[in-house]
Design an enzyme around this catalytic site. Structure first.
Site, PDB file in Angstrom:
ATOM      1  CB  VAL A  82     -31.531   3.601  -6.076  1.00 39.07           C
ATOM      2  CG1 VAL A  82     -30.384   4.203  -5.270  1.00 39.07           C
ATOM      3  CG2 VAL A  82     -32.312   4.692  -6.792  1.00 39.07           C
ATOM      4  CB  VAL A  84     -24.390   1.306  -3.533  1.00 37.87           C
ATOM      5  CG1 VAL A  84     -22.885   1.460  -3.282  1.00 37.87           C
ATOM      6  CG2 VAL A  84     -25.020   2.676  -3.775  1.00 37.87           C
ATOM      7  NE  ARG A  90     -22.628   1.802   7.145  1.00 38.63           N
ATOM      8  CZ  ARG A  90     -23.766   1.199   6.774  1.00 38.63           C
ATOM      9  NH1 ARG A  90     -23.934   0.881   5.515  1.00 38.63           N
ATOM     10  NH2 ARG A  90     -24.733   0.931   7.626  1.00 38.63           N
ATOM     11  N   GLY A  92     -20.227   7.298   0.035  1.00 42.84           N
ATOM     12  CA  GLY A  92     -20.788   8.476  -0.605  1.00 42.84           C
ATOM     13  C   GLY A  92     -21.352   8.263  -1.991  1.00 42.84           C
ATOM     14  CB  VAL A  93     -21.655   5.252  -4.183  1.00 45.70           C
ATOM     15  CG1 VAL A  93     -22.244   4.953  -5.562  1.00 45.70           C
ATOM     16  CG2 VAL A  93     -20.167   4.931  -4.163  1.00 45.70           C
ATOM     17  CG  LEU A  94     -27.839   6.600  -1.761  1.00 44.97           C
ATOM     18  CD1 LEU A  94     -28.594   6.185  -3.017  1.00 44.97           C
ATOM     19  CD2 LEU A  94     -28.451   5.958  -0.523  1.00 44.97           C
ATOM     20  CB  SER A 118     -35.718  -1.613  -1.569  1.00 41.13           C
ATOM     21  OG  SER A 118     -34.567  -0.792  -1.524  1.00 41.13           O
ATOM     22  CE1 TYR A 123     -33.442   6.544  -2.185  1.00 40.13           C
ATOM     23  CE2 TYR A 123     -34.552   4.743  -1.049  1.00 40.13           C
ATOM     24  CZ  TYR A 123     -33.682   5.190  -2.036  1.00 40.13           C
ATOM     25  OH  TYR A 123     -33.061   4.291  -2.867  1.00 40.13           O
ATOM     26  CG  PHE A 410     -42.037   3.530 -10.356  1.00 43.11           C
ATOM     27  CD1 PHE A 410     -40.870   4.025  -9.787  1.00 43.11           C
ATOM     28  CD2 PHE A 410     -43.253   3.924  -9.812  1.00 43.11           C
ATOM     29  CE1 PHE A 410     -40.907   4.909  -8.718  1.00 43.11           C
ATOM     30  CE2 PHE A 410     -43.306   4.810  -8.743  1.00 43.11           C
ATOM     31  CZ  PHE A 410     -42.126   5.305  -8.197  1.00 43.11           C
TER      32      PHE A 410
END
Length: 410
Positions: A82, A84, A90, A92-94, A118, A123, A410
Site C-alpha cells: 500500500v 501513495v 491527503r 483521498g487516494v488511500l 508500516s 489503519y 507479506f
C-alpha cells in the site's frame, strides 16, 4: 480529485513496482527485490490508482489462510504494497484504495482482512485492530545462559544448506501452523522459496543465511535459520547472531536450538525479531534483564463479514451474547449480532434482541485471535457492557490458549 482506482494492467507491472519502491524509500533499480515481489504477486488482485496516465497509488492482496482459535484455517486477504505517491498525499487516494480492496475482499467471500502496518496509526480508521504482537530481544550471550530441559542433550544438531533443507523445514512448519492462531499457511512454492531469501537492504555486512537442523532418531524436530555479523575491536571479537526464524516441535528441540545460537563462536549477542510474545526463550534465559525484551504490534485484522468471521473460530467457554457492532467503513456489518458458541463451534446471526456488549469492528478485530481480551479493551473505554456479566463471559470465551503470531511478513 481525478484519481481513478482500478485493477492493475499486466503491462503496468514495472511502473507499479517503481511506485511501491518509491513509497517505501527503496531502490526501484534493485532487480533482486523486483523479482521477489513478482514471484508472489497475484496480478488479478493488484490495484492501481491513476491520475491521468500516472500511477499515484498501489495496493494488493495475497490469498492466504489464517489459523484462528480452535485450529481452523480461514481464508484471509493479506493486504500489502500500500503506497501513495508523495505528490498525492491527503487527496483521498488511500481511502479510495481501501474502499475498493475491501469491497473486492467481500465479493471474494473472504471473511477476514489482515495487514502488517508500516505506520500503525493509519489503519484503525479503516476498522483494523492490532490482533497480535511480536517479541524482540537482544540477548547478551556473554552473560546469559540457556536452560536445558530434560531431553535437550538427546537432540542432534547439524548444519544444512538453507535451500536444500527447505522442503523438510517447510513440512515441519506446516505441522506447526494449526497449533497457533495467526499462523499463515504457505499458499505457493514462491512463498516457500522466499523463506531463505534476504533483502539486499537487510544484509548489512552479515554472512549468507545459515541453517541448523535439530533431529531426534533421524526425524527433524526443529530448525533455525540465521546470519552472523562479524565485528572486531582491539579487545577481540564482538560479533552478533541475527535470528531469521526458528521452529521446533517440542521443548527439548527448542532449548537445543537456542543454546546453539547462544554458543556460536566469536559472537556476543543474538538479535531476535518477530517471535511470539509467549516464546519459551523468556523462561529459558538465566537473566531476562540482559535480554532487553520488547514488544511491537504485528498483525492488524478486521472482520470483513462479521457473521462468518465470528462463526469460523472456536471459543474457550460457552457463550450466548448479543453484540452491537459499529462499522462506519463497511456498514454492512453495523448492527446487532447474536453469537452462540463454544469449543465445538459457533453460530453468529443478525438479531433484534437487545444489545449486551457494544463495540466497534476495530475492537472485534483486536480480540478476534484471542491475544487481546475484551475486558482490557473495556478498561480502555472501547467496549461497553450493556448487560451485567456479559463482558466477563465474552472475555473468557474469546481468549486463546496461545498467543497469536504470524511467523513471516507479506
Amino acid at each position: 480529485m481525478t484519481t481513478e482506482v482500478r485493477a492493475m494492467r499486466f503491462d503496468e507491472w514495472d511502473a507499479w513496482f517503481d511506485t511501491v519502491a518509491r513509497s517505501f524509500g527503496a531502490d526501484p533499480a534493485e532487480e533482486e527485490e523486483r523479482r521477489s515481489w513478482r514471484s508472489v504477486l497475484e496480478a488479478e488482485r493488484a490495484l492501481t490508482a491513476v491520475d491521468g496516465t500516472e500511477i499515484v497509488g498501489t495496493a494488493t492482496n495475497y490469498s492466504f489462510h489464517l489459523t484462528v482459535p480452535g485450529g481452523a484455517s480461514v481464508p484471509a486477504a493479506a493486504l500489502s504494497a500500500v503506497g501513495v505517491a508523495p505528490t498525492h498525499r491527503r487527496r483521498g487516494v488511500l481511502t479510495a484504495m481501501m474502499r475498493r480492496q475491501l469491497d473486492d475482499v467481500r465479493a471474494a467471500g473472504e471473511p477476514l482482512s489482515i495487514l502488517r502496518a508500516s505506520e500503525p496509526a493509519i489503519y484503525g480508521r479503516f476498522g483494523y485492530g492490532v490482533a497480535s504482537r511480536s517479541l524482540g530481544a537482544t540477548v547478551d550471550t556473554t552473560r546469559v545462559s540457556i536452560a536445558a530441559p530434560p531431553g535437550t542433550d538427546d537432540v542432534r544438531l547439524r548444519l544444512a544448506d538453507p535451500e536444500k533443507s527447505l522442503t523438510d523445514c517447510e513440512a515441519l512448519y506446516a505441522r506447526q501452523v494449526p497449533g497457533r492462531p495467526g499462523m499463515l499457511r504457505r499458499v505457493s512454492a514462491a512463498w516457500e522459496g522466499l523463506q531463505t531469501w534476504i533483502r539486499p537492504s537487510e544484509r548489512g555486512g552479515s554472512s549468507p543465511l545459515q541453517c541448523v537442523l535439530a533431529e531426534r532418531g533421524g526425524e527433524l524436530v526443529g530448525y533455525a535459520r540465521y546470519t552472523v555479523r562479524p565485528r572486531w575491536e582491539d579487545d577481540g571479537p564482538h560479533g552478533s547472531v541475527g535470528l531469521r526464524d526458528l521452529e521446533a516441535s517440542d521443548p527439548a528441540a527448542t532449548a537445543a536450538l537456542w543454546r546453539y545460537l547462544a554458543g556460536i563462536d566469536l559472537t556476543e549477542s543474538i538479535a531476535v525479531h518477530e517471535r511470539p510474545v509467549d516464546d519459551p526463550l523468556q523462561h529459558l534465559v538465566s537473566d531476562p534483564r540482559r535480554c532487553r525484551f520488547r514488544f511491537i504490534d504485528q498483525l492488524h485484522l478486521r472482520p470483513v463479514e462479521v457473521g462468518s468471521a465470528l462463526a469460523a473460530r472456536r471459543y474457550r467457554a460457552p457463550l450466548d451474547v448479543v453484540l452491537d457492532v459499529e462499522d462506519a467503513f463497511c456498514p454492512w456489518n453495523t448492527g446487532r449480532w447474536r453469537l452462540s458458541a463454544d469449543e465445538r463451534g459457533a453460530v453468529c446471526e443478525r438479531t433484534d434482541a437487545p444489545a449486551e456488549l457494544a463495540l466497534s469492528v476495530r475492537e472485534l478485530g483486536a480480540a478476534y485471535l484471542g491475544g487481546v481480551t475484551l475486558a482490557e479493551l473495556a478498561e480502555a473505554g472501547l467496549v461497553r457492557e450493556e448487560r451485567a456479566g456479559a463482558l466477563a463471559a465474552a472475555s473468557v470465551a474469546f481468549a486463546g490458549t496461545r498467543a497469536p503470531w504470524a511467523a513471516y511478513g507479506f
